[in-house]
Design an enzyme around this catalytic site. Structure first.
Site, PDB file in Angstrom:
ATOM      1  N   LYS A 160       0.842  -1.203   0.000  1.00 25.22           N
ATOM      2  CA  LYS A 160       0.000   0.000   0.000  1.00 25.22           C
ATOM      3  C   LYS A 160       0.876   1.252   0.000  1.00 25.22           C
ATOM      4  O   LYS A 160       0.614   2.208  -0.720  1.00 25.22           O
ATOM      5  CB  LYS A 160      -0.932  -0.007   1.223  1.00 25.22           C
ATOM      6  CG  LYS A 160      -2.046  -1.055   1.111  1.00 25.22           C
ATOM      7  CD  LYS A 160      -2.800  -1.219   2.427  1.00 25.22           C
ATOM      8  CE  LYS A 160      -3.775  -2.389   2.354  1.00 25.22           C
ATOM      9  NZ  LYS A 160      -4.386  -2.714   3.650  1.00 25.22           N
TER      10      LYS A 160
ATOM     11  N   GLN B 234      -3.911  -1.929   9.948  1.00 23.26           N
ATOM     12  CA  GLN B 234      -3.883  -3.195   9.213  1.00 23.26           C
ATOM     13  C   GLN B 234      -4.477  -4.317  10.067  1.00 23.26           C
ATOM     14  O   GLN B 234      -4.051  -4.539  11.199  1.00 23.26           O
ATOM     15  CB  GLN B 234      -2.440  -3.539   8.796  1.00 23.26           C
ATOM     16  CG  GLN B 234      -2.312  -4.792   7.961  1.00 23.26           C
ATOM     17  CD  GLN B 234      -3.018  -4.693   6.609  1.00 23.26           C
ATOM     18  OE1 GLN B 234      -2.947  -3.681   5.923  1.00 23.26           O
ATOM     19  NE2 GLN B 234      -3.724  -5.753   6.228  1.00 23.26           N
TER      20      GLN B 234
ATOM     21  N   ASP C 143     -10.210   3.526   5.155  1.00 24.67           N
ATOM     22  CA  ASP C 143     -10.697   2.149   4.990  1.00 24.67           C
ATOM     23  C   ASP C 143     -12.212   2.098   5.133  1.00 24.67           C
ATOM     24  O   ASP C 143     -12.832   1.069   4.831  1.00 24.67           O
ATOM     25  CB  ASP C 143     -10.060   1.228   6.043  1.00 24.67           C
ATOM     26  CG  ASP C 143      -8.885   0.441   5.483  1.00 24.67           C
ATOM     27  OD1 ASP C 143      -8.788   0.325   4.244  1.00 24.67           O
ATOM     28  OD2 ASP C 143      -8.076  -0.059   6.286  1.00 24.67           O
TER      29      ASP C 143
END
Ligand code: NDP
Length: 295
Positions: A54, A98, A121
């Site tokens: 990412k 994460q 997210d």
């Protein structure tokens, strides 16, 4: 019938190219350069790889990025402080935690520390609430990537019967909410299937568009797909393969070779939904910078 293979990597590259142009333009105009910070807890190699990818993609489009590695031994309060500190930093626009995080930590509480504007997210309680109301700030990256892949492949969901297999908070559930909403490229009739279904095929065979996110190899075989359906495979599963140097290979949740003979279009794994997830995450990061610092 031999299905069209939807090239998710090519579509994602188009999106990344568009982002690069917009980020360069911001830089040239003296506006803030979007910055994404990933927080990873512990040493899980898969998590470290995802985060590295990412970050690399963020740099590739000219964004700034950083990775904060937190020791596995951290506690809820410390993790919350780290995320809160990132909320308060004016140079940070997007924050991701994460997943999964170690089981001694409260995942929902940790995620929901991230403020709405920086939750790229789209997984905090506030973000999911806004999404459900039909007024999202940042849509979750994987569901957004699936909708974008369909739009850019000119596969209309409007009035179509979309069957989603898998009801996780990461993929299936938000996707079902997004697709069932009014709006261009949405407005689908959605069925959400899970392990409670007595006969999976009764549901999957009536799908115009079948989206599979189970994390189980070969959940969907050709006999479970109606002729001409579109099949989107979200799954990422490693299976052993002695012909590969690494001894393993990545496959989805769909029997790709079999389904290709009945579907009209299908996404491959790798090279389907995966690259789209990263592209949409970066798209959200740019939106966050615009929201926080202006166009
Ligand atoms: P979860 O394990 O959280 O959820 C899986 C869901 O699938 C559950 O709702 C489960 O039902 C359902 N399910 C499992 N087996 C069956 C079956 N045989 N029939 C019907 N339903 C079934 O997984 P995620 O949603 O997080 O991820 C799914 C897959 O997508 C994984 O392979 C993951 O790695 C991948 N993924 C890929 C991404 C990408 O960017 N390409 C991003 C996110 C995920 P129940 O609730 O009843 O247990």
């Amino acid at each position: 019938m031999s299905a069209e293979i939807i090239d998710g990597r090519a579509i994602a590259n188009d999106i990344l190219d568009e982002l690069r142009v917009r980020v360069t333009d911001r830089r040239d105009r003296g506006k803030s350069v979007p910055k994404l910070v990933a927080v990873v807890v512990g040493e899980d190699p898969a998590s470290r790889t995802y985060v590295r990818n990412k970050s690399q993609s963020a740099s590739d489009v000219g964004m700034d990025s950083d990775v904060i590695v937190v020791p596995e031994s951290t506690n809820n309060s410390n993790l919350k402080d780290i995320l809160q500190d990132l909320n308060n930093r004016s140079d940070v626009h997007g924050i991701i935690l994460q997943l999964p995080i170690p089981s001694h930590l409260d995942e929902v509480a940790a995620i929901s520390t991230i403020c709405l504007e920086k939750d790229v997210d789209g997984l905090t309680d506030a973000s999911l609430g806004r999404l459900t109301r039909g007024d999202p700030v940042h849509s979750p990256a994987t569901p957004a990537g699936i909708i974008e892949i369909l739009k850019r492949s000119k596969i209309s969901t409007v009035g179509s019967h979309v069957v989603i297999v898998g009801r996780s908070m990461l993929v299936g559930r938000p996707l079902s909410i997004m697709l069932s909403q009014r709006g261009s490229g949405l407005n689908a009739i959605v069925t959400l299937v899970h392990t409670g279904a007595h006969s999976l095929g009764d549901f999957t065979r009536v799908a115009d568009i079948l989206i599979v996110a189970t994390g189980q190899v070969n959940t969907i075989t050709a006999d479970l797909v109606s002729t001409g359906a579109t099949v989107i495979d979200v799954g990422t599963n490693w299976i052993s393969d002695s012909t590969r140097k690494s001894g393993r290979r990545l496959v989805g949740d769909v029997d790709f070779n079999g389904v290709q003979t009945v579907a009209s279009a299908v996404t491959p794994v790798p090279g389907g939904v995966g690259p789209m997830t990263v592209a949409m995450l970066l798209s959200n990061t740019l939106s966050a910078a615009v929201m926080l610092d202006g166009e």
